[in-house]
Design an enzyme around this catalytic site. Structure first.
Site, PDB file in Angstrom:
ATOM      1  N   LEU A 266      10.808 -14.442 -14.064  1.00  0.00           N
ATOM      2  CA  LEU A 266      10.284 -13.433 -13.137  1.00  0.00           C
ATOM      3  C   LEU A 266      10.372 -13.866 -11.681  1.00  0.00           C
ATOM      4  O   LEU A 266      10.233 -13.042 -10.779  1.00  0.00           O
ATOM      5  CB  LEU A 266       8.840 -13.091 -13.490  1.00  0.00           C
ATOM      6  CG  LEU A 266       8.628 -12.261 -14.754  1.00  0.00           C
ATOM      7  CD1 LEU A 266       7.149 -11.964 -14.949  1.00  0.00           C
ATOM      8  CD2 LEU A 266       9.416 -10.960 -14.706  1.00  0.00           C
TER       9      LEU A 266
ATOM     10  N   THR B  33      -0.346 -17.725 -14.743  1.00  0.00           N
ATOM     11  CA  THR B  33      -1.767 -17.576 -15.080  1.00  0.00           C
ATOM     12  C   THR B  33      -2.607 -18.808 -14.773  1.00  0.00           C
ATOM     13  O   THR B  33      -3.792 -18.834 -15.116  1.00  0.00           O
ATOM     14  CB  THR B  33      -1.922 -17.239 -16.577  1.00  0.00           C
ATOM     15  OG1 THR B  33      -1.309 -18.275 -17.357  1.00  0.00           O
ATOM     16  CG2 THR B  33      -1.270 -15.902 -16.899  1.00  0.00           C
TER      17      THR B  33
ATOM     18  N   TYR C 158      -4.452 -16.321  -7.267  1.00  0.00           N
ATOM     19  CA  TYR C 158      -4.041 -15.680  -8.521  1.00  0.00           C
ATOM     20  C   TYR C 158      -4.400 -14.194  -8.509  1.00  0.00           C
ATOM     21  O   TYR C 158      -3.562 -13.342  -8.796  1.00  0.00           O
ATOM     22  CB  TYR C 158      -4.707 -16.377  -9.710  1.00  0.00           C
ATOM     23  CG  TYR C 158      -4.597 -15.595 -10.999  1.00  0.00           C
ATOM     24  CD1 TYR C 158      -3.373 -15.490 -11.666  1.00  0.00           C
ATOM     25  CD2 TYR C 158      -5.701 -14.940 -11.545  1.00  0.00           C
ATOM     26  CE1 TYR C 158      -3.263 -14.756 -12.848  1.00  0.00           C
ATOM     27  CE2 TYR C 158      -5.598 -14.209 -12.722  1.00  0.00           C
ATOM     28  CZ  TYR C 158      -4.384 -14.122 -13.368  1.00  0.00           C
ATOM     29  OH  TYR C 158      -4.284 -13.397 -14.524  1.00  0.00           O
TER      30      TYR C 158
ATOM     31  N   LYS D 276      -1.786 -10.943  -8.499  1.00  0.00           N
ATOM     32  CA  LYS D 276      -1.784  -9.901  -9.531  1.00  0.00           C
ATOM     33  C   LYS D 276      -1.996  -8.512  -8.908  1.00  0.00           C
ATOM     34  O   LYS D 276      -1.393  -7.534  -9.350  1.00  0.00           O
ATOM     35  CB  LYS D 276      -2.858 -10.190 -10.576  1.00  0.00           C
ATOM     36  CG  LYS D 276      -2.582 -11.429 -11.425  1.00  0.00           C
ATOM     37  CD  LYS D 276      -1.328 -11.280 -12.280  1.00  0.00           C
ATOM     38  CE  LYS D 276      -1.506 -10.300 -13.415  1.00  0.00           C
ATOM     39  NZ  LYS D 276      -0.305 -10.224 -14.284  1.00  0.00           N
TER      40      LYS D 276
ATOM     41  N   TRP E 294     -10.426 -12.142 -19.636  1.00  0.00           N
ATOM     42  CA  TRP E 294     -10.814 -13.252 -20.514  1.00  0.00           C
ATOM     43  C   TRP E 294     -10.014 -13.258 -21.818  1.00  0.00           C
ATOM     44  O   TRP E 294     -10.563 -13.280 -22.912  1.00  0.00           O
ATOM     45  CB  TRP E 294     -12.307 -13.182 -20.809  1.00  0.00           C
ATOM     46  CG  TRP E 294     -13.203 -13.316 -19.619  1.00  0.00           C
ATOM     47  CD1 TRP E 294     -12.862 -13.187 -18.295  1.00  0.00           C
ATOM     48  CD2 TRP E 294     -14.609 -13.577 -19.629  1.00  0.00           C
ATOM     49  NE1 TRP E 294     -13.963 -13.352 -17.493  1.00  0.00           N
ATOM     50  CE2 TRP E 294     -15.053 -13.593 -18.294  1.00  0.00           C
ATOM     51  CE3 TRP E 294     -15.548 -13.770 -20.645  1.00  0.00           C
ATOM     52  CZ2 TRP E 294     -16.383 -13.824 -17.929  1.00  0.00           C
ATOM     53  CZ3 TRP E 294     -16.866 -14.006 -20.298  1.00  0.00           C
ATOM     54  CH2 TRP E 294     -17.277 -14.039 -18.956  1.00  0.00           C
TER      55      TRP E 294
END
Length: 303
Positions: free
Chosen positions: A36, A61, A124, A128, A149
């Protein structure tokens, strides 16, 4: 139908491969084939394979390392999804993308809905959010599914980390003032598969942004306690759990205290049922606690 899934070994990708196996030909491409962070590679693979649906299950992540790796996080989480959206739009096909509760700052007292203003606290979360915006800017058919989560029996996640630490240590402190909904990757994959089927038959809801988590809520400490109960039933529990405040466990990236997401729009528009987080955890663990003692081999099914 030909379904292209980015990522091949990630916890969500593995569950998607299982859930979508009956929907057509599933092509799960790892980062060595489709990275990506490499726009030209994305375009080449999509144009070569010409899928009927793209599902972006890959992401950067690593929340804390992202603080020092902003360019990489944004390349994978923002630029890459934008390129996927452009290629999907050029083919006239849908794109399904997953986002996160970390786009919010956690200061709201109630669960967040899709209209709430994002205010990420970390690199992060910001990356996103930028990915969401890049997809929306293209304007093609898309579903952006925010979740929270995420755990499974694959890869690295809170469930597997707790499984190990609760067997290795005498005492373990876990944050008790961050609240959200632990969401099994299998639940996300099952709902995604249902949405794909409804999309194909014209019985689904509109494109756009939706929240997709298990129902109910708990803290990280509460989640850990539930995992400990499963271990205890198998005689594998060693550690004593202790609740602490997030200020007692400093991390490089700040986390939202409230990660609860309202899934009312998804349930209304798409008619999907979302399990309680404890029910989903029982499902994930096979109802009896699908654990093995540390040092044992834990089999996973892959495609």
């Amino acid at each position: 139908m030909k379904i292209l899934i980015t990522g091949s070994k990630g916890q969500l990708s593995q569950e998607l491969q299982l859930a979508l196996a009956g929907e057509g030909k599933v092509l799960a491409l790892g980062h060595k084939v489709l990275d990506l962070a490499e726009p030209m590679q994305i375009r080449q693979q999509v144009r070569l394979l010409r899928p009927d649906l793209i599902i972006n299950a890959a992401a950067y992540t690593a929340v804390d390392p992202a603080q020092d790796n902003r360019d990489q996080a944004f390349a994978v989480n923002a630029t890459g999804p934008g390129v996927l959206a452009e290629e999907a739009a050029a083919l006239g096909i849908p794109l399904i993308h997953y986002s996160t509760d970390y786009v919010f700052d956690g200061r709201k007292r109630e669960p967040y809905n899709e209209e709430d203003h994002p205010a990420p606290l970390s690199v992060y979360g910001a990356s996103k959010l930028a990915g969401e915006q890049a997809i929306q800017a293209v304007g093609g058919q898309h579903l952006i599914l925010r979740t929270s989560w995420v755990y499974s029996l694959h890869g690295r996640n809170f469930l597997l980390t707790m499984q190990r630490l609760l067997q290795e240590r005498d005492a373990l402190s876990v944050v008790d003032d961050e609240v959200g909904a632990p969401t099994w990757a299998g639940t996300i994959a099952a709902v995604t598969a249902e949405m794909v089927r409804k999309w194909r038959t014209g019985t689904g809801g509109p494109s756009g942004l939706y929240h997709l988590t298990a129902s109910g809520e708990t803290s990280w400490y509460g989640f850990a306690c539930s995992i400990a109960q499963h271990l205890e039933r198998q005689g594998l529990l060693r550690a004593r759990l202790e609740p602490i405040q997030s200020t007692d466990y400093p991390t490089a990236a700040q986390r939202p205290l409230n990660s609860r997401l309202s899934c009312a729009r998804l349930q209304r528009d798409w008619g999907v049922e979302l399990p309680d987080w404890e029910t989903a955890l029982h499902q994930c663990l096979g109802n009896t606690g699908n654990f093995q003692a540390i040092g044992g081999h834990q089999a996973t099914q892959t495609i």
